[in-house]
Design a protein around this motif. Structure first.
Motif, PDB file in Angstrom:
ATOM      1  N   ASN A 132     -65.468  60.393 -67.123  1.00 23.60           N
ATOM      2  CA  ASN A 132     -66.249  59.358 -67.803  1.00 23.60           C
ATOM      3  C   ASN A 132     -66.979  58.465 -66.820  1.00 23.60           C
ATOM      4  O   ASN A 132     -68.117  58.090 -67.047  1.00 23.60           O
ATOM      5  CB  ASN A 132     -65.341  58.497 -68.690  1.00 23.60           C
ATOM      6  N   ALA A 133     -66.333  58.124 -65.716  1.00 24.20           N
ATOM      7  CA  ALA A 133     -66.969  57.246 -64.734  1.00 24.20           C
ATOM      8  C   ALA A 133     -68.221  57.897 -64.171  1.00 24.20           C
ATOM      9  O   ALA A 133     -69.232  57.241 -63.971  1.00 24.20           O
ATOM     10  CB  ALA A 133     -65.994  56.907 -63.620  1.00 24.20           C
ATOM     11  N   THR A 134     -68.189  59.197 -63.933  1.00 22.40           N
ATOM     12  CA  THR A 134     -69.370  59.863 -63.392  1.00 22.40           C
ATOM     13  C   THR A 134     -70.493  59.886 -64.417  1.00 22.40           C
ATOM     14  O   THR A 134     -71.657  59.760 -64.052  1.00 22.40           O
ATOM     15  CB  THR A 134     -69.049  61.290 -62.928  1.00 22.40           C
ATOM     16  N   HIS A 135     -70.167  60.053 -65.702  1.00 17.53           N
ATOM     17  CA  HIS A 135     -71.202  60.022 -66.738  1.00 17.53           C
ATOM     18  C   HIS A 135     -71.846  58.637 -66.810  1.00 17.53           C
ATOM     19  O   HIS A 135     -73.063  58.526 -66.964  1.00 17.53           O
ATOM     20  CB  HIS A 135     -70.639  60.394 -68.108  1.00 17.53           C
ATOM     21  N   TYR A 136     -71.036  57.597 -66.692  1.00 23.05           N
ATOM     22  CA  TYR A 136     -71.585  56.241 -66.727  1.00 23.05           C
ATOM     23  C   TYR A 136     -72.365  55.925 -65.452  1.00 23.05           C
ATOM     24  O   TYR A 136     -73.234  55.064 -65.454  1.00 23.05           O
ATOM     25  CB  TYR A 136     -70.481  55.203 -66.941  1.00 23.05           C
ATOM     26  N   LYS A 146     -81.642  66.797 -63.997  1.00 21.49           N
ATOM     27  CA  LYS A 146     -81.719  67.023 -65.440  1.00 21.49           C
ATOM     28  C   LYS A 146     -80.437  67.604 -66.039  1.00 21.49           C
ATOM     29  O   LYS A 146     -79.993  67.131 -67.087  1.00 21.49           O
ATOM     30  CB  LYS A 146     -82.925  67.898 -65.772  1.00 21.49           C
ATOM     31  N   PRO A 147     -79.784  68.611 -65.412  1.00 25.45           N
ATOM     32  CA  PRO A 147     -78.515  69.102 -65.985  1.00 25.45           C
ATOM     33  C   PRO A 147     -77.428  68.034 -66.037  1.00 25.45           C
ATOM     34  O   PRO A 147     -76.665  67.969 -67.003  1.00 25.45           O
ATOM     35  CB  PRO A 147     -78.126  70.251 -65.048  1.00 25.45           C
ATOM     36  N   GLN A 148     -77.362  67.163 -65.019  1.00 25.11           N
ATOM     37  CA  GLN A 148     -76.377  66.075 -65.036  1.00 25.11           C
ATOM     38  C   GLN A 148     -76.661  65.098 -66.173  1.00 25.11           C
ATOM     39  O   GLN A 148     -75.739  64.639 -66.854  1.00 25.11           O
ATOM     40  CB  GLN A 148     -76.405  65.310 -63.715  1.00 25.11           C
ATOM     41  N   ILE A 149     -77.936  64.780 -66.386  1.00 22.71           N
ATOM     42  CA  ILE A 149     -78.314  63.849 -67.445  1.00 22.71           C
ATOM     43  C   ILE A 149     -77.973  64.443 -68.806  1.00 22.71           C
ATOM     44  O   ILE A 149     -77.408  63.773 -69.671  1.00 22.71           O
ATOM     45  CB  ILE A 149     -79.812  63.508 -67.344  1.00 22.71           C
ATOM     46  N   ALA A 152     -71.827  64.300 -73.511  1.00 22.02           N
ATOM     47  CA  ALA A 152     -70.434  63.882 -73.436  1.00 22.02           C
ATOM     48  C   ALA A 152     -70.232  62.468 -73.986  1.00 22.02           C
ATOM     49  O   ALA A 152     -69.270  62.199 -74.711  1.00 22.02           O
ATOM     50  CB  ALA A 152     -69.944  63.955 -71.999  1.00 22.02           C
ATOM     51  N   LEU A 153     -71.150  61.553 -73.664  1.00 21.47           N
ATOM     52  CA  LEU A 153     -70.958  60.151 -74.044  1.00 21.47           C
ATOM     53  C   LEU A 153     -71.281  59.889 -75.509  1.00 21.47           C
ATOM     54  O   LEU A 153     -70.630  59.068 -76.153  1.00 21.47           O
ATOM     55  CB  LEU A 153     -71.822  59.243 -73.161  1.00 21.47           C
ATOM     56  N   PHE A 154     -72.306  60.565 -76.049  1.00 24.89           N
ATOM     57  CA  PHE A 154     -72.753  60.254 -77.403  1.00 24.89           C
ATOM     58  C   PHE A 154     -72.412  61.329 -78.423  1.00 24.89           C
ATOM     59  O   PHE A 154     -72.634  61.140 -79.611  1.00 24.89           O
ATOM     60  CB  PHE A 154     -74.273  60.008 -77.414  1.00 24.89           C
TER      61      PHE A 154
END
Length: 98
Positions: free
Chosen positions: A4-8, A39-42, A48-50
């Motif tokens: 989660n921290a990496t996504h944020y 782009k793949p990370q975004i 994952a978040l939404f």
């Protein structure tokens, strides 16, 4: 570091402007993202978040302007924006807060 921290770290904040509101009418949401994300990370972070399905990700980098700060010259930071197009039937309401 947790997942989660990496996504944020990838997605900083939603951008709410007149242009991004017009994009949201066509199923796109605009986020400010970290300058070194791709782009793949975004796509992975938004899904994952939404909990939505992402159709496409377009990115743009706005170079920081040179401005005066209290009489001395300074430079604003460079900003990377991601225009995230969602699949049909998926929505993210960024106007109510996260």
């Amino acid at each position: 570091m947790s997942a989660n921290a990496t996504h944020y770290d990838v997605i900083r904040k939603p951008i709410i402007t007149e242009k991004s509101t017009m994009a949201s009418e066509h199923g796109a949401v605009v986020f400010e993202v970290s300058i070194d994300s791709n782009k793949p990370q975004i796509k992975e972070a938004v899904e994952a978040l939404f909990g939505v399905k992402v159709k496409a990700v377009n990115t743009t980098i706005t170079k920081g302007k040179v401005k005066r700060f209290k009489g001395t010259m300074g430079k604003r930071k460079d900003v990377k924006k991601a225009y995230v197009t969602l699949e049909e039937g998926n929505t993210i309401d960024v106007s109510t807060g996260l």
